[in-house]
Scaffold this motif. Structure first.
Motif, short mmCIF file in Angstrom:
data_model
loop_
_atom_site.label_atom_id
_atom_site.label_comp_id
_atom_site.label_asym_id
_atom_site.label_seq_id
_atom_site.Cartn_x
_atom_site.Cartn_y
_atom_site.Cartn_z
N THR A 75 14.37 -46.42 46.38
CA THR A 75 15.62 -45.79 46.78
C THR A 75 16.84 -46.35 46.05
O THR A 75 17.96 -45.93 46.31
CB THR A 75 15.83 -45.96 48.30
OG1 THR A 75 15.82 -47.35 48.61
CG2 THR A 75 14.71 -45.27 49.08
N HIS A 100 9.81 -42.94 42.44
CA HIS A 100 9.53 -43.12 43.87
C HIS A 100 8.12 -43.65 44.09
O HIS A 100 7.16 -43.22 43.45
CB HIS A 100 9.75 -41.80 44.61
CG HIS A 100 11.19 -41.49 44.80
ND1 HIS A 100 11.95 -42.08 45.79
CD2 HIS A 100 12.04 -40.70 44.09
CE1 HIS A 100 13.19 -41.64 45.70
NE2 HIS A 100 13.28 -40.81 44.67
N HIS A 103 8.36 -45.03 49.64
CA HIS A 103 9.20 -45.67 50.65
C HIS A 103 9.36 -44.72 51.84
O HIS A 103 9.45 -43.50 51.69
CB HIS A 103 10.56 -45.99 50.03
CG HIS A 103 11.45 -46.85 50.88
ND1 HIS A 103 12.18 -46.33 51.93
CD2 HIS A 103 11.73 -48.18 50.84
CE1 HIS A 103 12.88 -47.30 52.50
NE2 HIS A 103 12.62 -48.44 51.86
N HIS A 104 9.42 -45.29 53.05
CA HIS A 104 9.46 -44.43 54.24
C HIS A 104 10.71 -43.55 54.28
O HIS A 104 10.66 -42.43 54.82
CB HIS A 104 9.35 -45.27 55.52
CG HIS A 104 10.43 -46.30 55.68
ND1 HIS A 104 11.65 -46.01 56.23
CD2 HIS A 104 10.46 -47.62 55.37
CE1 HIS A 104 12.40 -47.11 56.25
NE2 HIS A 104 11.71 -48.09 55.73
N ASP A 105 11.84 -44.01 53.72
CA ASP A 105 13.03 -43.15 53.68
C ASP A 105 12.79 -41.91 52.84
O ASP A 105 13.28 -40.81 53.16
CB ASP A 105 14.22 -43.92 53.12
CG ASP A 105 14.76 -44.96 54.09
OD1 ASP A 105 14.34 -44.95 55.26
OD2 ASP A 105 15.59 -45.79 53.67
N PHE A 106 12.04 -42.07 51.76
CA PHE A 106 11.71 -40.94 50.90
C PHE A 106 10.69 -40.03 51.58
O PHE A 106 10.86 -38.80 51.61
CB PHE A 106 11.19 -41.44 49.56
CG PHE A 106 10.64 -40.35 48.68
CD1 PHE A 106 11.47 -39.41 48.11
CD2 PHE A 106 9.27 -40.27 48.41
CE1 PHE A 106 10.96 -38.39 47.30
CE2 PHE A 106 8.76 -39.27 47.61
CZ PHE A 106 9.61 -38.33 47.05
N ARG A 107 9.64 -40.61 52.13
CA ARG A 107 8.60 -39.78 52.77
C ARG A 107 9.16 -39.01 53.96
O ARG A 107 8.74 -37.88 54.21
CB ARG A 107 7.43 -40.66 53.23
CG ARG A 107 6.53 -41.15 52.10
CD ARG A 107 5.29 -41.82 52.66
NE ARG A 107 4.42 -42.35 51.62
CZ ARG A 107 3.49 -41.64 50.99
NH1 ARG A 107 3.32 -40.35 51.29
NH2 ARG A 107 2.73 -42.19 50.07
N SER A 108 10.09 -39.61 54.70
CA SER A 108 10.60 -38.95 55.90
C SER A 108 11.61 -37.86 55.60
O SER A 108 11.80 -36.94 56.41
CB SER A 108 11.24 -39.98 56.84
OG SER A 108 12.37 -40.59 56.22
N ASN A 109 12.26 -37.90 54.43
CA ASN A 109 13.26 -36.88 54.10
C ASN A 109 13.33 -36.65 52.60
O ASN A 109 14.36 -36.90 51.97
CB ASN A 109 14.63 -37.30 54.64
CG ASN A 109 15.64 -36.18 54.58
OD1 ASN A 109 15.32 -35.02 54.29
ND2 ASN A 109 16.90 -36.50 54.86
N PHE A 113 16.56 -36.29 48.80
CA PHE A 113 16.49 -36.79 47.44
C PHE A 113 16.44 -35.64 46.43
O PHE A 113 17.10 -35.70 45.39
CB PHE A 113 15.28 -37.71 47.27
CG PHE A 113 15.40 -39.00 48.02
CD1 PHE A 113 15.95 -40.12 47.41
CD2 PHE A 113 14.99 -39.10 49.33
CE1 PHE A 113 16.09 -41.31 48.09
CE2 PHE A 113 15.11 -40.30 50.03
CZ PHE A 113 15.66 -41.40 49.41
#
Length: 319
Positions: A75, A100, A103-109, A113
């Motif tokens: 991120t 990427h 990361h959980h921020d990427f997977r969750s939304n 991005f």
């Protein structure tokens, strides 16, 4: 080209391996700047901000000015300060890469991005495993690598020379994401059967120790999340029988990259399958040895650090 990789923390030690391979196998120069260490894995560092004195901070500033490529991992982006330096101040005339790693921020939304990159006109996008292409379809898959000729990544002679239980290792960075509970439940269920296992659960130790302990085993369990982890690549290079639950999508992408349908992973997608595979490998040590030998050949012939980093070099050169 001069490539400067930037990361808050190095994801599973992959960024430093890319830098080392770029410097070893290509005509490009690569450096890595990081801000934090997580866990106690002691991966190799390069320009690690907490360790830098004034000269190192000045060197990072020079690299930010002179680099041809700024390669951001996870991120991290141009608005993340690196000491007194802000990458956003140095974008003019440079190619920018976003890479990427799940990361959980990427997977969750992932949509956030995607929207950001579209708004900024960022087209140089990479993901570390094939499953992430589903979340970021605009990206290219850049496989991770391990240095297959490094002694810690080579098979340990004599592992099958002595009788005893099948030695199985598992090295989860996060147990909740790596089917660790499933693995331990299967191991417990096998205690009353004909093949009790010798299990090494490797948790939060320096990477060199982790690799040395894996190397002494016969089998590595990665996880059953549908894809593979860096742990798989380490075990395959070390000549272990590696169990992972790759789904059809990931198998197809890997087969296309490796140019073979003959993939070395031992497949298990649930507890019953995992128990069956462990039983089979414990029952037939010759088969276990042969699977491990095929694992090693696959990495040397199809997934060497040279082959993988040349793919990354071509990506840079095409930008």
């Amino acid at each position: 080209m001069i490539i400067l990789m930037l990361a808050i923390n190095d994801p599973a030690g992959t960024a430093i391996q890319f830098c080392r391979a770029l410097n070893r196998h290509t005509r490009h120069t690569a450096r890595l700047a990081t801000l934090e260490t997580r866990y106690t894995h002691a991966w190799e560092k390069d320009l690690h901000l907490p360790d830098l004195g004034p000269d190192g901070v000045e060197e990072l500033g020079m690299l930010l000015r002179e680099a041809d490529v700024l390669h951001f991992h996870m991120t991290c982006d141009e608005h993340q300060p690196f000491g007194p330096h802000l990458p956003a101040d140095h974008l003019l005339g440079k190619a920018v890469v976003h890479h990427h790693h799940g990361h959980h921020d990427f997977r969750s939304n992932p949509g956030a991005f995607r929207d950001k990159y579209k708004r900024l006109g960022r087209a140089n996008l990479l993901v570390s495993t094939p499953d992430l292409m589903r979340l970021l379809p605009e990206a290219s898959w850049q496989p991770n690598l391990v240095p297959v000729d490094d002694p810690l990544f080579t098979p340990l002679p004599g592992r099958f020379a002595h009788p005893g239980p099948l030695r199985v290792c598992h090295s989860p960075t996060r147990k909740d994401l790596k089917n660790t509970d499933d693995f331990l439940a299967v191991v417990k269920a096998m205690e009353n059967g004909p093949h009790k296992l010798a299990v090494d659960l490797i948790d939060d130790v320096p990477n060199a120790e982790c690799l040395a302990r894996k190397r002494r085993c016969h089998v590595l369990f990665d996880h059953m999340q549908g894809y593979y982890g860096v742990s798989s690549l380490e075990g395959l290079s070390q000549g272990l029988a590696v169990i992972a639950g790759l789904d059809a999508w990931n198998r197809a992408q890997v087969a296309r990259f490796a140019k073979t349908e003959d993939l070395p992973w031992v497949s298990a997608s649930d507890r019953a399958g995992l128990k069956a595979r462990l039983h089979e490998l414990a029952e037939d040590r010759d088969r276990c040895r042969a699977v491990g030998e095929a694992s090693r050949r696959f990495m040397v012939e199809r997934w060497s650090d040279r082959a993988v980093v040349e793919r990354l070099a071509r990506f840079y050169e095409a930008m």
